[in-house]
Structure formats: C-alpha cells, structure tokens
Write an enzyme that holds these catalytic residues in place. Structure first.
Site, PDB file in Angstrom:
ATOM      1  N   LYS A 228       0.848  -1.194   0.000  1.00  0.00           N
ATOM      2  CA  LYS A 228       0.000   0.000   0.000  1.00  0.00           C
ATOM      3  C   LYS A 228       0.879   1.237   0.000  1.00  0.00           C
ATOM      4  O   LYS A 228       1.975   1.237   0.575  1.00  0.00           O
ATOM      5  CB  LYS A 228      -0.902  -0.019   1.240  1.00  0.00           C
ATOM      6  CG  LYS A 228      -1.993   1.035   1.244  1.00  0.00           C
ATOM      7  CD  LYS A 228      -3.048   0.722   2.305  1.00  0.00           C
ATOM      8  CE  LYS A 228      -4.142   1.782   2.295  1.00  0.00           C
ATOM      9  NZ  LYS A 228      -5.259   1.423   3.188  1.00  0.00           N
ATOM     10  N   ASP A 259      -3.390  -4.110  -5.338  1.00  0.00           N
ATOM     11  CA  ASP A 259      -4.674  -3.449  -5.086  1.00  0.00           C
ATOM     12  C   ASP A 259      -4.677  -2.170  -5.920  1.00  0.00           C
ATOM     13  O   ASP A 259      -3.789  -1.325  -5.780  1.00  0.00           O
ATOM     14  CB  ASP A 259      -4.817  -3.147  -3.596  1.00  0.00           C
ATOM     15  CG  ASP A 259      -6.160  -2.513  -3.244  1.00  0.00           C
ATOM     16  OD1 ASP A 259      -6.555  -1.543  -3.920  1.00  0.00           O
ATOM     17  OD2 ASP A 259      -6.805  -2.970  -2.287  1.00  0.00           O
ATOM     18  N   ASP A 294      -8.754   8.152  -1.029  1.00  0.00           N
ATOM     19  CA  ASP A 294      -9.417   6.913  -0.631  1.00  0.00           C
ATOM     20  C   ASP A 294      -9.226   5.846  -1.686  1.00  0.00           C
ATOM     21  O   ASP A 294      -9.272   6.123  -2.874  1.00  0.00           O
ATOM     22  CB  ASP A 294     -10.915   7.184  -0.426  1.00  0.00           C
ATOM     23  CG  ASP A 294     -11.625   5.946   0.051  1.00  0.00           C
ATOM     24  OD1 ASP A 294     -11.598   5.705   1.257  1.00  0.00           O
ATOM     25  OD2 ASP A 294     -12.176   5.224  -0.784  1.00  0.00           O
ATOM     26  N   ASP A 326     -12.034  -5.452  -3.819  1.00  0.00           N
ATOM     27  CA  ASP A 326     -11.813  -4.826  -2.518  1.00  0.00           C
ATOM     28  C   ASP A 326     -12.341  -3.397  -2.533  1.00  0.00           C
ATOM     29  O   ASP A 326     -11.669  -2.489  -2.992  1.00  0.00           O
ATOM     30  CB  ASP A 326     -10.316  -4.832  -2.168  1.00  0.00           C
ATOM     31  CG  ASP A 326     -10.067  -4.318  -0.759  1.00  0.00           C
ATOM     32  OD1 ASP A 326     -11.048  -4.149  -0.011  1.00  0.00           O
ATOM     33  OD2 ASP A 326      -8.895  -4.082  -0.407  1.00  0.00           O
TER      34      ASP A 326
END
Ligand code: RNT
Ligand code: ZN
Length: 418
Positions: A228, A259, A294, A326
């Site tokens: 991340k 992701d 976000d 996700d």
C-alpha cells in the site's frame, strides 16, 4: 429486437475483426471473481465489539440502512447479490468473520472449525473461498503496528494469527477441492516522518519469514502479500510498500497482491502485471477504485479498471492471476454496491476477451502502428454490451438495467427491518 437477434448481429461484427464471441463467453465463464465479504457490513466482522478495537485504515463512510450484523444476514445479502451476477464466484473471507464457536477464540487460535458455517454456505452456493488474516481492528493493533511492531510479544501474536490463517486456508482449500488464496495485508506505518525506515521493514521481513516457515500445503493454500502507498493516519511511511513486497514475493516465490487503489494515482496498475509476473509465480488482484485519498470506491468500468482486466486476459497469463475485489461503500445500498462492482469486474474481463488481441499483435509485429491504433480505437465501439447481456441471459441472470428492482424490493422487504 430480441437480445438473441441482437447477439447474432454483434457476433458477426466481432467476427469481422477476427474475434470469436462464443470463445470469449466460454473463457469468461472459466474465470471466478472473488467477492469480498466485507462490503456487506463495512468491514465490521463478527467479533465482540470490545475485542474488535479501533479500525486502522479500513474506513467505510456512510450510514445506509440495513447493514448486515450477523452471519445469517450477511449470507442472505451475499446470496441476493450473487443472484444478480453471472458466472463463477468465490467468497473472500476475512478472519474476523469467524462464525462458529462461543466464545470465539483469540485470533491467533482460530481454526477451520470457526468457519464451519461459511464452508457449508460455500458448498451450498457453489462458491470457492479465499482468506485473509485480519491484522487490524484489534486491541493489539491499536498503535498501528502489527507484524513489524517493536514489541516481540505483539509481533508474535500476529505471526501466530497469520500461521493460523494459513492452516485455515489449506484446510478449506482441501475440503472444497479448490485452492484458497491467503492474502496478508497489514496497516503498519507512521503518520509522520520516521527516523528509522529500515528497522520496521527488517522486522516485517523476519515476521513474514517466520509465518512462511510453517509447513502448510502449497497445493491448497496460496500465500499472497499486499502493498500500500499510504493509509489514513499513515501518510508518511508504510512499512509494507510496493518495493518491499515485490522484492519479498519475488525472493520467496509467493503471490503478489496488486490493489488498484494502492499506488500513486497516475500509475498504471495494468502495466505492472506483465512486469511482476516475470518474477513472482502468481498475482492476486484487488480490483478497486481509488479516488483522491481513498482507495476503496465501488469498482467502476472506467479506463484504468478496464485496462487492468483487459491486460489479465490479453497477457495470456490468466491461469496465474486471481481476481478479487476490494471496496467498501456504506453510503449506498451495500448489495447494489456488490452487484455493480462485481458485474463491472466481469465486464472488464469480457471486454478484454473481446479485443482483437491477435490481430493487434500482428500489426505491432509488422511495425504498422497506424493500423494498430486504428483497430484498437475502432474496437472500442464494437457492441460488447450485447454480448454481455447474452452472457447474463445464458447464465439465467438479469441483464443490464434489469436487476436493480429486485435489490430495491429486498431493501423494502428485508433491509428496512434491521
Ligand atoms: C487495505 C487493503 C486490504 C483491506 C482488506 C479489508 O487497504 O486494501 O486489502 O481492504 O483486507
Ligand atoms: Zn486490498
């Protein structure tokens, strides 16, 4: 005009550029999408609230009515969502959604039996299962550090939790005869500039090595690690960064999770697939949508998302890629969010399968970039939506613009009572 006649017409149009829509539909039906359980209840899970502790980076905003608050509700909501999604599905479970055992054991002592109801549910609904240790929302994660914590006792707790999760994954995989992807994501990082960037990374590397040292079936449990860029309250430094996990997954030969919301906003995640697959055995995708700070908006069929899904299939590497979702949005009907996001993921895959990839590559090989661009751009307006609706019909699922009424009815009949 009936969809079937429209489909015949669309089929001819695709065939004119060398694309076989029947083959595309068959291929689409072979690619399961892993639906994340946590969209149904804003990542809350089923542990007692005093045990669950504060959130750490996974924040669902909004207060839409009817959130599932027990296993029966979450399962019913998942079934409602799944009934509007064509083709194969898996369920992506988080460890904090353990259903069976009173009281539930601590996270480091969970076993497959604590997920018995989910396994039965998956069998009944023909879902595979994927798994995730939950290294957040817990008193032992309250200062934002888990596997890289300074305190050896706290680190050990999370190591044990991840080992327990791997054993659960292997047991579920074997029971369902379908390997479980087991994805480690941790929130560890600093809000402000660290004085020592190396030490937490060394500790994370050692913790992960301790987790992987446990002998767990590679056949039934596929280990993955997720990087991340930053999180809320962790703006300056994330221990498990992209470089950290790319290096880790490559040297340990485990799966890497990409992701879509975890990179700089202008980075192309689609472009990472072919590069990463040269060095890691498998990829897990968290299909998601980042918006400013976000990373977890409902999957839209926007250009970056479509590019990721197209690249999965056109790379020819689909057998090494696991597609998971996700996102968590509590501001709209949660079931509709699942349906929209999951259908979009499948639409992106279909768009990829309907691309004239072979012809485009031939043009590229011949150095005819003019024709490559012309063909690529013209392909955008081919009637892929008609092929999609044909797929929905064949799967006895509602086509576009046909499913929302049922979800609204479910809202009136079920969700308002909660
Ligand atoms: C968080 C990661 C992670 C979580 C889930 C709930 O930023 O994306 O995948 O969303 O584990
Ligand atoms: Zn994720």
């Amino acid at each position: 005009m009936k969809n079937s006649s429209m489909y015949e017409f669309a089929r001819e149009q695709f065939s004119a550029v060398g694309v076989d829509t029947e083959a595309a539909l068959e291929a689409l039906n072979e690619i399961p999408v892993s639906m994340h359980c946590w969209q149904g209840d804003d990542v809350d899970g089923f542990e007692a609230p005093e045990k669950a502790g504060a959130g750490n980076g996974c924040v669902a905003t909004g207060n839409y009515l009817g959130k599932a608050s027990n296993p029966a509700e979450l399962m019913a909501d998942l079934e409602q969502a799944a009934s509007h999604i064509p083709g194969p599905l898996r369920l992506n479970l988080h460890a904090n959604y353990a259903t069976d055992g009173s009281p539930l054991p601590e996270r480091n002592e969970l076993t497959v039996e604590n997920f018995r109801s989910w396994i039965d549910w998956a069998k009944a609904n023909q879902f595979g299962i994927d798994f995730n240790p939950t290294s957040f929302s817990h008193p032992k994660a309250e200062d934002g550090f888990t596997l890289s914590h300074k305190d050896v006792g706290i680190r050990q707790f999370w190591i044990e939790h991840c080992i327990a999760s791997r054993k659960i994954g292997a047991a579920i995989g074997e029971e369902l005869n379908s390997p479980v992807v087991n994805n480690i994501w941790i929130p560890d990082g600093y809000k402000d500039t660290p004085a020592d960037r190396m030490a937490p990374r060394v500790r994370l590397m050692e913790s992960l090595d301790a987790i992987l040292a446990e002998d767990v079936s590679k056949k039934w449990n596929i280990d993955a690690v997720e990087s991340k860029l930053f999180g809320i309250g962790v703006e300056s430094y994330t221990v498990g960064s992209s470089e950290f996990y790319l290096g880790y997954a490559a040297t340990r030969q485990i799966a890497l999770c990409l992701d879509a919301g975890h990179f700089h906003p202008t980075e192309s995640v689609a472009d990472k697939i072919s590069a990463a697959l040269l060095y890691v055995p498998e990829l897990l995708l968290h299909v998601s949508r980042g918006v400013r700070w976000d990373s977890d908006h409902v999957v839209a069929l926007d250009d970056p998302t479509t590019a990721i899904l197209q690249e999965c299939v056109s790379s020819g590497q689909m057998d090494r890629i696991h597609v998971g979702l996700d996102f968590f949005d509590a501001s709209i009907n949660r079931i509709a969010a699942w349906v929209i996001g999951t259908r979009n993921a499948k639409k992106g895959l279909l768009k990829g399968l309907l691309q004239p990839t072979k012809q485009l590559r031939e043009l590229e090989q011949a150095g005819d970039y003019t024709s490559r661009l012309a063909m690529m751009e013209d392909a955008r307006s081919l009637p892929w939506g008609t092929v999609w609706n044909e797929y929905c019909e064949r799967q006895q699922t509602a086509g576009d613009n046909q499913w929302l009424g049922a979800v609204k009815r479910y809202e009136q009949e079920e969700l308002v009572k909660r």
